[in-house]
Design a protein around this motif. Structure first.
Motif, mmCIF file in Angstrom:
data_model
loop_
_atom_site.group_PDB
_atom_site.id
_atom_site.type_symbol
_atom_site.label_atom_id
_atom_site.label_comp_id
_atom_site.label_asym_id
_atom_site.label_seq_id
_atom_site.Cartn_x
_atom_site.Cartn_y
_atom_site.Cartn_z
ATOM 1 N N VAL A 14 0.084 64.561 49.961
ATOM 2 C CA VAL A 14 -0.090 65.425 51.143
ATOM 3 C C VAL A 14 -1.573 65.579 51.540
ATOM 4 C CG1 VAL A 14 0.328 67.745 52.037
ATOM 5 C CG2 VAL A 14 1.920 66.744 50.379
ATOM 6 N N HIS A 126 -5.706 58.984 52.762
ATOM 7 C CA HIS A 126 -5.230 60.058 51.884
ATOM 8 C C HIS A 126 -4.155 59.606 50.903
ATOM 9 C CE1 HIS A 126 -2.258 60.365 55.235
ATOM 10 N NE2 HIS A 126 -1.425 60.742 54.275
ATOM 11 N N HIS A 194 10.292 64.576 52.847
ATOM 12 C CA HIS A 194 9.613 65.134 54.011
ATOM 13 C C HIS A 194 9.893 64.285 55.248
ATOM 14 C CE1 HIS A 194 6.473 62.328 52.505
ATOM 15 N NE2 HIS A 194 5.644 62.581 53.502
ATOM 16 N N SER A 273 2.211 71.939 52.898
ATOM 17 C CA SER A 273 2.222 71.417 54.267
ATOM 18 C C SER A 273 3.686 71.219 54.664
ATOM 19 C CB SER A 273 1.373 70.141 54.343
ATOM 20 O OG SER A 273 1.224 69.715 55.677
ATOM 21 N N ASN A 274 4.088 69.993 54.994
ATOM 22 C CA ASN A 274 5.477 69.734 55.414
ATOM 23 C C ASN A 274 6.314 69.106 54.319
ATOM 24 O OD1 ASN A 274 4.995 70.288 58.379
ATOM 25 N ND2 ASN A 274 3.481 68.687 58.000
HETATM 26 C C1 DHB Z 1 2.090 65.060 55.199
HETATM 27 C C2 DHB Z 1 2.635 64.306 54.163
HETATM 28 C C3 DHB Z 1 2.373 62.939 54.069
HETATM 29 O O1 DHB Z 1 2.909 62.124 53.110
HETATM 30 C C4 DHB Z 1 1.533 62.337 54.982
HETATM 31 O O2 DHB Z 1 1.250 61.028 54.819
HETATM 32 C C5 DHB Z 1 0.988 63.072 56.032
HETATM 33 C C6 DHB Z 1 1.263 64.435 56.138
HETATM 34 C C7 DHB Z 1 2.342 66.529 55.302
HETATM 35 O O3 DHB Z 1 3.147 67.071 54.542
HETATM 36 O O4 DHB Z 1 1.720 67.177 56.155
#
Ligand code: DHB
Ligand code: FE
Length: 289
Positions: A14, A126, A194, A273-274
């Motif tokens: 994330v 990331h 996600h 996050s998401n």
């Molecule tokens: C989020 C998760 C991910 O794997 C990514 O590549 C970008 C965003 C997230 O949870 O915001």
């Protein structure tokens, strides 16, 4: 004794976790439980720092775009710059590669019929840097070399779970035939459930994720048969990132006739996050009676 794989590490990537680390927010109430779950792993890796991490991750349209989409690519460079994902590169050290081992894995795995693309220049995003920060914190330089293995899970079609598991097995065989005495870990990153866009944005499936963790430890050959449509339906459009965990699992010795790996840490947390954050470490050389 030659090169050997000592452990596999699995973790979500994330981007907001990277921001929390870079901006000193790890003890804020939202983030504290996430970082607490990784604390045993950080202590473990301080005592078990490998020479090289083979880091399986996906690029998110930062190094590759719709003009060129390798299913699998290996980073063979001496250095990998930190990608600018739109806010400037993260303030972390550049990633140092291991060209001789990368070249060896490359020739061995390609000769085993896996057609890796060869990336001599690869800015890393990331997907690769957040796992490094989660495990190693904020050092002046990373404590080990990293060989990136990029997997396309962003643009349809992704590789199957079976193909990913088999790639891990091929990487393990290639490392066995490398003469230098190197301690190597293989990391599988991304996931867990996600979905970042569309009508189901925000989807989390804790039951699926925990079953995936159980099966990854104990039943990886059966897990590898799960079709990509099941990942997308059950774990969301970005849950397909989980196939990358099968590359790392495929490199564990039990799938080549050895003993089952031992769980060093297992952690699951919602939300970050998401995304549902999942994390696992498997010791490839457990001492048994
Ligand atoms: C989020 C998760 C991910 O794997 C990514 O590549 C970008 C965003 C997230 O949870 O915001
Ligand atoms: Fe991602």
């Amino acid at each position: 004794m030659g090169a050997h794989i000592s452990a596999s590490v699995y973790t979500s990537h994330v981007p907001a976790i990277g921001v929390a680390i870079d901006s000193g927010k790890t003890s804020e109430p939202y983030w504290e439980p996430v970082f607490a779950g990784y604390e045993p792993s950080r202590q473990w890796i301080a005592e078990n720092t490998p020479d090289v991490v083979v880091l399986v991750y996906n690029d998110h349209a930062n190094a590759f775009g719709l003009d060129l989409i390798p299913t699998f690519a290996i980073g063979t460079a001496a250095h990998f710059p930190i990608a600018d994902e739109g806010w400037g590169p993260r303030p972390i050290p550049p990633v140092v590669g291991h060209p001789p081992l990368a070249a060896h894995i490359c020739q061995s795995v390609i000769q085993q019929d896996f057609d890796l693309a060869i990336a001599n220049e690869l800015p890393v995003d990331h997907g690769l840097s957040v796992p490094l920060s989660l495990l190693f914190g904020q050092p002046d330089k990373w404590p080990c070399a990293v060989i990136p293995i990029a997997v396309n899970v962003v643009q349809y079609p992704p590789p199957s779970g079976q193909r990913c598991l088999n790639l891990g097995k091929a990487i393990a065989r290639s490392i066995k035939s490398y003469d230098d005495d190197l301690d190597i870990q293989i990391w599988g990153t991304g996931g867990m459930s996600h979905q970042l866009q569309g009508a189901r944005a925000g989807l989390i499936n804790a039951e699926f994720d925990n079953q995936f963790l159980d099966d990854l430890v104990a039943n990886p050959e059966a897990l590898a048969e799960m079709p990509h449509t099941d990942y997308v339906r059950e774990a969301g459009s970005e849950g397909i990132e989980l196939v990358m965990w099968l590359v790392a699992r495929g490199a564990m010795g039990d799938l080549a006739g050895g003993k089952p790996p031992a769980v060093i840490n297992r952690f699951y947390h919602v939300p970050a996050s998401n995304t549902a954050v999942g994390h696992l470490i498997l010791d490839n050389n457990p001492i048994r009676e």
